[in-house]
Design an enzyme around this catalytic site. Structure first.
Site, PDB file in Angstrom:
ATOM      1  N   CYS A 150      -3.541  -8.555  -4.069  1.00  0.00           N
ATOM      2  CA  CYS A 150      -3.634  -9.804  -4.835  1.00  0.00           C
ATOM      3  C   CYS A 150      -3.721  -9.572  -6.344  1.00  0.00           C
ATOM      4  O   CYS A 150      -3.602  -8.451  -6.825  1.00  0.00           O
ATOM      5  CB  CYS A 150      -4.783 -10.668  -4.345  1.00  0.00           C
ATOM      6  SG  CYS A 150      -6.378  -9.896  -4.169  1.00  0.00           S
TER       7      CYS A 150
ATOM      8  N   ARG B 125       2.460  -7.859  -5.745  1.00  0.00           N
ATOM      9  CA  ARG B 125       1.302  -7.169  -5.186  1.00  0.00           C
ATOM     10  C   ARG B 125       0.986  -7.653  -3.773  1.00  0.00           C
ATOM     11  O   ARG B 125       0.233  -7.020  -3.046  1.00  0.00           O
ATOM     12  CB  ARG B 125       0.084  -7.376  -6.092  1.00  0.00           C
ATOM     13  CG  ARG B 125       0.261  -6.804  -7.483  1.00  0.00           C
ATOM     14  CD  ARG B 125      -0.887  -7.182  -8.391  1.00  0.00           C
ATOM     15  NE  ARG B 125      -2.114  -6.495  -8.045  1.00  0.00           N
ATOM     16  CZ  ARG B 125      -2.478  -5.298  -8.507  1.00  0.00           C
ATOM     17  NH1 ARG B 125      -1.689  -4.665  -9.354  1.00  0.00           N
ATOM     18  NH2 ARG B 125      -3.607  -4.754  -8.151  1.00  0.00           N
TER      19      ARG B 125
ATOM     20  N   TRP C   7      -4.672 -12.219  -1.112  1.00  0.00           N
ATOM     21  CA  TRP C   7      -4.222 -11.570   0.120  1.00  0.00           C
ATOM     22  C   TRP C   7      -5.415 -11.562   1.053  1.00  0.00           C
ATOM     23  O   TRP C   7      -6.423 -10.936   0.769  1.00  0.00           O
ATOM     24  CB  TRP C   7      -3.735 -10.157  -0.170  1.00  0.00           C
ATOM     25  CG  TRP C   7      -3.045  -9.484   0.965  1.00  0.00           C
ATOM     26  CD1 TRP C   7      -1.731  -9.563   1.305  1.00  0.00           C
ATOM     27  CD2 TRP C   7      -3.637  -8.591   1.931  1.00  0.00           C
ATOM     28  NE1 TRP C   7      -1.462  -8.780   2.415  1.00  0.00           N
ATOM     29  CE2 TRP C   7      -2.615  -8.172   2.817  1.00  0.00           C
ATOM     30  CE3 TRP C   7      -4.935  -8.103   2.134  1.00  0.00           C
ATOM     31  CZ2 TRP C   7      -2.853  -7.305   3.871  1.00  0.00           C
ATOM     32  CZ3 TRP C   7      -5.178  -7.240   3.198  1.00  0.00           C
ATOM     33  CH2 TRP C   7      -4.135  -6.846   4.053  1.00  0.00           C
TER      34      TRP C   7
ATOM     35  N   ASN D  45     -10.750  -9.920  -6.836  1.00  0.00           N
ATOM     36  CA  ASN D  45      -9.982  -8.983  -6.022  1.00  0.00           C
ATOM     37  C   ASN D  45     -10.947  -7.946  -5.464  1.00  0.00           C
ATOM     38  O   ASN D  45     -11.870  -7.513  -6.156  1.00  0.00           O
ATOM     39  CB  ASN D  45      -8.936  -8.245  -6.863  1.00  0.00           C
ATOM     40  CG  ASN D  45      -7.787  -9.144  -7.259  1.00  0.00           C
ATOM     41  OD1 ASN D  45      -7.675 -10.269  -6.801  1.00  0.00           O
ATOM     42  ND2 ASN D  45      -6.936  -8.630  -8.132  1.00  0.00           N
ATOM     43  N   GLY D  46     -10.702  -7.493  -4.235  1.00  0.00           N
ATOM     44  CA  GLY D  46     -11.550  -6.461  -3.656  1.00  0.00           C
ATOM     45  C   GLY D  46     -12.289  -6.972  -2.437  1.00  0.00           C
ATOM     46  O   GLY D  46     -11.975  -8.033  -1.892  1.00  0.00           O
TER      47      GLY D  46
ATOM     48  N   GLU E  33      10.286   7.957   6.793  1.00  0.00           N
ATOM     49  CA  GLU E  33      10.381   7.011   5.684  1.00  0.00           C
ATOM     50  C   GLU E  33      11.447   5.955   5.960  1.00  0.00           C
ATOM     51  O   GLU E  33      11.263   4.774   5.649  1.00  0.00           O
ATOM     52  CB  GLU E  33      10.693   7.772   4.386  1.00  0.00           C
ATOM     53  CG  GLU E  33      10.891   6.902   3.155  1.00  0.00           C
ATOM     54  CD  GLU E  33       9.662   6.095   2.763  1.00  0.00           C
ATOM     55  OE1 GLU E  33       9.819   5.198   1.907  1.00  0.00           O
ATOM     56  OE2 GLU E  33       8.566   6.341   3.293  1.00  0.00           O
TER      57      GLU E  33
ATOM     58  N   LYS F 113      10.744   1.908   6.159  1.00  0.00           N
ATOM     59  CA  LYS F 113      11.458   0.922   5.346  1.00  0.00           C
ATOM     60  C   LYS F 113      12.045  -0.181   6.216  1.00  0.00           C
ATOM     61  O   LYS F 113      11.992  -1.360   5.879  1.00  0.00           O
ATOM     62  CB  LYS F 113      12.583   1.602   4.544  1.00  0.00           C
ATOM     63  CG  LYS F 113      12.096   2.427   3.389  1.00  0.00           C
ATOM     64  CD  LYS F 113      11.501   1.544   2.297  1.00  0.00           C
ATOM     65  CE  LYS F 113      10.524   2.308   1.435  1.00  0.00           C
ATOM     66  NZ  LYS F 113       9.232   2.598   2.065  1.00  0.00           N
TER      67      LYS F 113
ATOM     68  N   GLU G 136       9.289  -2.454   7.503  1.00  0.00           N
ATOM     69  CA  GLU G 136       8.611  -3.173   6.420  1.00  0.00           C
ATOM     70  C   GLU G 136       9.340  -4.443   6.025  1.00  0.00           C
ATOM     71  O   GLU G 136       8.713  -5.483   5.824  1.00  0.00           O
ATOM     72  CB  GLU G 136       8.508  -2.272   5.177  1.00  0.00           C
ATOM     73  CG  GLU G 136       7.327  -1.335   5.154  1.00  0.00           C
ATOM     74  CD  GLU G 136       7.280  -0.529   3.865  1.00  0.00           C
ATOM     75  OE1 GLU G 136       6.177  -0.370   3.317  1.00  0.00           O
ATOM     76  OE2 GLU G 136       8.338  -0.065   3.412  1.00  0.00           O
TER      77      GLU G 136
ATOM     78  N   HIS H   4      10.631  15.058  25.182  1.00  0.00           N
ATOM     79  CA  HIS H   4       9.215  15.026  25.542  1.00  0.00           C
ATOM     80  C   HIS H   4       8.681  13.595  25.579  1.00  0.00           C
ATOM     81  O   HIS H   4       7.478  13.382  25.439  1.00  0.00           O
ATOM     82  CB  HIS H   4       8.401  15.878  24.571  1.00  0.00           C
ATOM     83  CG  HIS H   4       8.760  17.320  24.613  1.00  0.00           C
ATOM     84  ND1 HIS H   4       8.442  18.140  25.679  1.00  0.00           N
ATOM     85  CD2 HIS H   4       9.448  18.101  23.737  1.00  0.00           C
ATOM     86  CE1 HIS H   4       8.904  19.355  25.459  1.00  0.00           C
ATOM     87  NE2 HIS H   4       9.518  19.355  24.293  1.00  0.00           N
TER      88      HIS H   4
ATOM     89  N   LYS I  86       1.537  -4.706  -2.317  1.00  0.00           N
ATOM     90  CA  LYS I  86       2.047  -3.555  -3.051  1.00  0.00           C
ATOM     91  C   LYS I  86       0.938  -2.554  -3.373  1.00  0.00           C
ATOM     92  O   LYS I  86       1.057  -1.378  -3.069  1.00  0.00           O
ATOM     93  CB  LYS I  86       2.723  -4.025  -4.341  1.00  0.00           C
ATOM     94  CG  LYS I  86       3.350  -2.907  -5.170  1.00  0.00           C
ATOM     95  CD  LYS I  86       4.509  -2.254  -4.446  1.00  0.00           C
ATOM     96  CE  LYS I  86       5.217  -1.220  -5.291  1.00  0.00           C
ATOM     97  NZ  LYS I  86       6.273  -0.541  -4.547  1.00  0.00           N
TER      98      LYS I  86
END
Length: 608
Positions: A2, A27, A73, A97-98, A481, A485, A488, A504, A603
């Protein structure tokens, strides 16, 4: 996560607050709100995008010279207008924030004193706590200071009060917050991008700082009330750096900025300059001397960069490497070693889990520390003995692209520096690696030219629900990666495996409806990988292979090949991740998802 914007100005601050929130949208957030003093305290909140909040402000024709704004957020309480910030108590408003870890104890204490809570958030406890401190002192600044002394956890907060219309109060611990020194007023925000519209002069607050903002001045104190001075920096960012320009999305822009970002990051070896520990700080030779192990701590995409680096450092510098997920590292019993180089990686430099892991490692006696980060004044950079600042420029898209490839460039330099110090890098090898690094931006540009072919592949992915990514050696983390992506931003479930692990377990998932994406460089493991690909075809799986020109993998029914422009040796992972970024981006476009702001993600992950 946020974002916060605070402003006091001779001009109308409502447009400044809203534009600041727009610049902080990257963010991650699920609701937005603002509070201004316009004769009285006025609060507007929306359980949606900043554009909806702006419409509410326009409808009210809202104007003011002081205010605070916030994108939320959700952590405590569902996304809703009721839980959106700012939160109000007796004529004062707070944004935060936090996470406040002891908010329930504070809440119960305040409820016993008659305070009524209207939301499910931890932030409302801050608002009521500050208000309660006005019983002990009539001074808002002092009330905020007393309140923060009781908070346990991470916070960046902004406070305005109807009874005190000529100043705003901000404070931080654990969450990023900086001041903006403008010609027409004073400002504060979670990041510089939000303030470029009004000033490039910024002051980075330290943990435990509180600041009072007035029209033409500011002052900073520590939590015990001791005054402190903080340096004023001139931000090198420009407003253009955070604009889309010709691109449809920030992610696309940032993918195509990678040649320039890599060139900037590797600028110190341009021309005749060679490999030197000095790339990592004046004390680097001293810190690196006698290093027996390397411990990499990171999260998400940065963790994948560390996994690639493990292959490089062990193969070339011959130093054993452990790569740990930062959010797990400090919750297990580990064996510290003072001769370990602890490397922490973070795009923002504010990643809470990585910062906490770093502090834990230092508390265990490991003081040889290095940060690889994209933000020079961030918390993580300030905590380490050495730092390498990647010069990727601002990365707005939630899905990291250019930050990742510049982190790999930094690790390549680290690998060669350690090898040189250990006497394991001959002059001929150094020259060969330098040529490859200097050519890297050009090589990446050639890969970007494959976009039209990758776009055609993406059309086939849009209707899929699952995908499997395969790689071997240093390209296994690249497969990881690529899978990250894809899930996401397109919300297609994707998993990555070392190709040798297929038999396996994962091979049970392979059928005609599950595409298999393979990273196939022309290296020593290529023949092994070809056997793994045959296992997929034998089960009816459809293959999409990113192969080097010399790989000699034929394109047949069910086997689609995209040839990379050139094989790039050690640096091949940097090139091979580019088409995976483009594949994810175009698959998301076809599906119509929100590319730059994927659901549920943020973010800068500044909470645990």
């Amino acid at each position: 996560m946020c974002g916060i914007v605070t402003a006091i100005s001779t001009n109308n601050v409502v447009p400044v607050l809203l534009e600041g929130l727009r610049k902080l949208e990257y963010r991650g957030y699920d609701s937005a709100g603002l509070a201004v003093l316009s004769g009285e305290l006025v609060r507007l909140r929306s359980a949606g995008r900043v554009a909806e909040l702006a419409s509410l402000a326009d409808a009210r024709r809202l104007t003011a010279n002081i205010g605070i704004a916030h994108t939320r957020w959700a952590t405590h309480g569902v996304p809703s207008e009721r839980n959106a910030h700012p939160h109000i108590s007796g004529g004062l408003a707070v944004v935060h924030n936090g996470i406040i870890e002891n908010f329930e104890a504070i809440k119960h204490s305040l409820q016993a004193r008659g305070y009524v809570f209207e939301s499910e958030t931890d932030t409302e406890a801050i608002a009521h706590l500050v208000h309660s401190k006005l019983d002990a002192t009539p001074d808002l600044f002092e009330a905020v200071r007393l309140a923060t002394n009781e908070l346990v956890g991470a916070y960046a907060i902004g406070v305005v009060a109807e009874a005190d219309p000529f100043r705003a109060i901000v404070a931080r611990r654990g969450s990023p917050l900086l001041l903006g020194v403008g010609e027409d007023g004073m400002y504060a925000a979670s990041d510089t991008a939000a303030l470029l519209q009004v000033t490039r002069k910024v002051v980075y607050l330290e943990d435990g700082d509180l600041a009072e903002l007035r029209l033409d001045s500011y002052r900073i104190v520590r939590q015990d009330g001791t005054p402190v001075e903080r340096e004023v920096h001139i931000s090198s960012l420009s407003a253009d750096a955070v604009e889309l320009g010709q691109f449809r999305h920030y992610m696309q822009k940032e993918i195509f900025e990678q040649p320039q970002a890599l060139g900037n990051t590797l600028e110190m070896i341009a021309g005749g300059a060679g490999i030197s520990p000095q790339h990592f700080g004046a004390r680097a030779a001293e810190v690196f001397d006698g290093v027996r192990r390397v411990l990499v701590l990171a999260c998400g995409t940065s963790y994948h960069a560390g996994l690639v680096a493990r292959y490089w450092i062990e193969a070339i510098a011959r130093i054993p490497v452990t790569v740990e997920i930062a959010s797990e590292y400090r919750y297990r019993e580990s064996v510290p070693d003072a001769d370990t180089l602890v490397v922490v990686i973070s795009q923002s430099g504010e990643t809470a889990d990585t910062l906490a892991a770093l502090k834990h490692a230092k508390a265990l006696g490991m003081q040889r520390t290095l940060a690889i980060c994209n933000v020079p004044e961030s918390a993580i950079v300030r905590e380490t003995a050495l730092r390498f600042v990647t010069r990727a420029g601002p990365e707005i898209g939630v899905a990291s692209t250019k930050a990742f490839t510049t982190q790999l460039a930094a690790f390549a330099l680290l690998t060669l520096s350690l090898a040189k110090l250990n006497g394991r890098l001959s002059e001929a090898d150094e020259t060969r690696h330098l040529v490859a690094l200097r050519h890297l931006p050009v090589a990446v540009q050639k890969v970007l030219e494959l976009e039209p072919e990758i776009e055609k592949w993406a059309q086939r992915f849009a209707g899929k629900e699952h995908a499997l990514f395969l790689g071997r050696g240093s390209h296994w983390p690249i497969a990881m990666e690529g899978a990250l992506k894809l899930k996401e931003i397109s919300y297609i479930h994707a998993e990555a495996y070392a190709a040798g692990e297929l038999k396996h377990g994962p091979l049970a998932l392979v059928d005609k409806d599950m595409p298999v994406i393979a990273v196939a460089p022309a290296d020593d493991l290529l023949e092994k990988l070809k056997s793994n690909l045959q296992e997929v075809r034998a089960r009816g799986g459809e293959l999409y292979v990113f192969a080097d020109a010399g790989s000699e993998i034929p394109e047949t029914e069910g086997v689609h090949i995209l040839h990379m422009p050139e094989h790039y040796g050690m640096l091949s992972p940097v090139l091979h991740v580019i088409p995976l970024q483009l594949l994810s981006y175009h698959a998301a476009l076809v599906k119509g998802t929100d590319v730059d702001k994927p659901r549920n993600l943020a973010k800068s992950v500044t909470v645990e």
